[in-house]
Scaffold this motif. Structure first.
Motif, PDB file in Angstrom:
ATOM      1  N   HIS A 141       0.832  -1.211   0.000  1.00 49.71           N
ATOM      2  CA  HIS A 141       0.000   0.000   0.000  1.00 49.71           C
ATOM      3  C   HIS A 141       0.860   1.253   0.000  1.00 49.71           C
ATOM      4  O   HIS A 141       0.568   2.219  -0.719  1.00 49.71           O
ATOM      5  N   MET A 142       1.923   1.270   0.797  1.00 50.03           N
ATOM      6  CA  MET A 142       2.760   2.461   0.893  1.00 50.03           C
ATOM      7  C   MET A 142       3.493   2.755  -0.406  1.00 50.03           C
ATOM      8  O   MET A 142       3.629   3.905  -0.813  1.00 50.03           O
ATOM      9  N   ILE A 143       3.946   1.713  -1.076  1.00 47.50           N
ATOM     10  CA  ILE A 143       4.709   1.901  -2.303  1.00 47.50           C
ATOM     11  C   ILE A 143       3.799   2.257  -3.477  1.00 47.50           C
ATOM     12  O   ILE A 143       4.169   3.047  -4.365  1.00 47.50           O
ATOM     13  N   HIS A 144       2.592   1.708  -3.495  1.00 49.25           N
ATOM     14  CA  HIS A 144       1.722   1.859  -4.659  1.00 49.25           C
ATOM     15  C   HIS A 144       0.551   2.808  -4.423  1.00 49.25           C
ATOM     16  O   HIS A 144      -0.367   2.853  -5.243  1.00 49.25           O
ATOM     17  N   THR A 145       0.577   3.560  -3.328  1.00 49.66           N
ATOM     18  CA  THR A 145      -0.490   4.545  -3.095  1.00 49.66           C
ATOM     19  C   THR A 145      -0.420   5.662  -4.123  1.00 49.66           C
ATOM     20  O   THR A 145       0.641   6.192  -4.384  1.00 49.66           O
TER      21      THR A 145
END
Length: 308
Positions: free
Chosen positions: A304-308
């Motif tokens: 989630h953090m990388i692809h937000t």
């Protein structure tokens, strides 16, 4: 007035700051595993990309002062939550903040610290999901929800070994905090995109995990990960949440064969798309103990953090 606001916004736009700041909230009651989860994520990606802090830094009173007060740190009155909300808004804009500091080791308040956001900011603690305004600043939110007997056991172990309390003091404090925990902390669970519960399954000692993936945000596609080859390690099914609504529940088994668990982790890591091997910090509980369910939960949050 409007021209002054426009001028300030124009000046802020010219200042150097990260092009993109992704904010992740990890909320939960005391000793629910927030710091362990956060530490592994920060070490996995590095402090050059992730910065993190605990909302406990916004405590209004130190440990000595709290002894004479009619409420505990789990009460909003015991915290500068309005300042926390202001700081979260600044962080979403890539702006640094002068953050207060609370020392858990001795319960004292320290000097404020300059906090500069990186590409990713993790905010963990008791109150990140407290208000509509604070929740609006986050890209994705998580709540740690271990069963109460497990959490109480963790709190006793931590506070006795690391914070100088006796077991009797911890038990008394838990009883004192319970009404405010029920009133102010647990309701934040309803506002999380992801709810994570670590606990052993019946008849097992290893920690397993149930990860609720609510449809409030898009989650990584797990269909190519949850195959017959990984069935012993993890599976997903549709259940009813506490509010009666359907939700996907990912069950990750701590007692599964290492090979099956590792396959789940490797496929998740591949889906995230970062170079290198899976960081050793993921799943680490201590220098000698590792948990595959913890690693899977961290990998999902990392996605989630990388692809937000």
């Amino acid at each position: 007035m409007p021209h002054r606001i426009a001028a300030i916004q124009k000046l802020l736009a010219t200042q150097p700051h990260p092009e993109r700041v992704a904010l992740l909230a990890i909320a939960g009651d005391s000793a629910s595993g927030k710091t362990t989860l956060t530490k592994g994520l920060v070490q996995a990606i590095g402090e050059h990309r992730i910065s993190s802090f605990c909302t406990d830094d916004y405590h209004r009173y130190d440990r000595v002062e709290r002894k004479s007060l009619p409420f505990t740190p789990l009460n909003p009155e015991c915290n500068f939550l309005e300042i926390m909300e202001q700081h979260l808004q600044l962080l979403t804009l890539g702006q640094p903040i002068l953050k207060p500091k609370y020392h858990h080791t001795d319960g004292t308040l320290g000097r404020p610290e300059l906090f500069t956001p990186r590409e990713i900011v993790i905010v963990e603690g008791l109150f990140p999901l407290w208000s509509r305004l604070s929740r609006a600043t986050f890209d994705v939110t998580a709540y740690l929800d271990p069963p109460e007997p497990i959490r109480r056991e963790w709190k006793i172990q931590r506070d006795v070994s690391k914070r100088g309390y006796t077991e009797e003091q911890v038990l008394a404090d838990l009883d004192k905090r319970e009404p405010e925990s029920e009133k102010f902390i647990r309701p934040q669970r309803a506002h999380a995109d992801i709810v994570i519960s670590f606990a052993p399954v019946e008849g097992r000692k290893e920690l397993s995990a149930t990860i609720l993936l609510r449809p409030t945000v898009p989650h990584p596609d797990l269909h190519d990960i949850l195959t017959p080859a990984t069935r012993e390690a993890a599976h997903i099914k549709l259940i009813r949440d506490q509010d009666g609504k359907p939700v996907d529940a990912l069950h990750v088994h701590g007692h599964a064969p290492v090979s099956a668990s590792r396959l789940v982790e490797e496929k998740l890591w591949e889906k995230i798309g970062l170079d290198g091997e899976i960081p050793e910090s993921l799943g680490r509980i201590s220098s000698t103990e590792r948990s595959a369910p913890l690693a899977v939960a961290q990998l999902i949050l990392l996605h989630h953090m990388i692809h937000t």
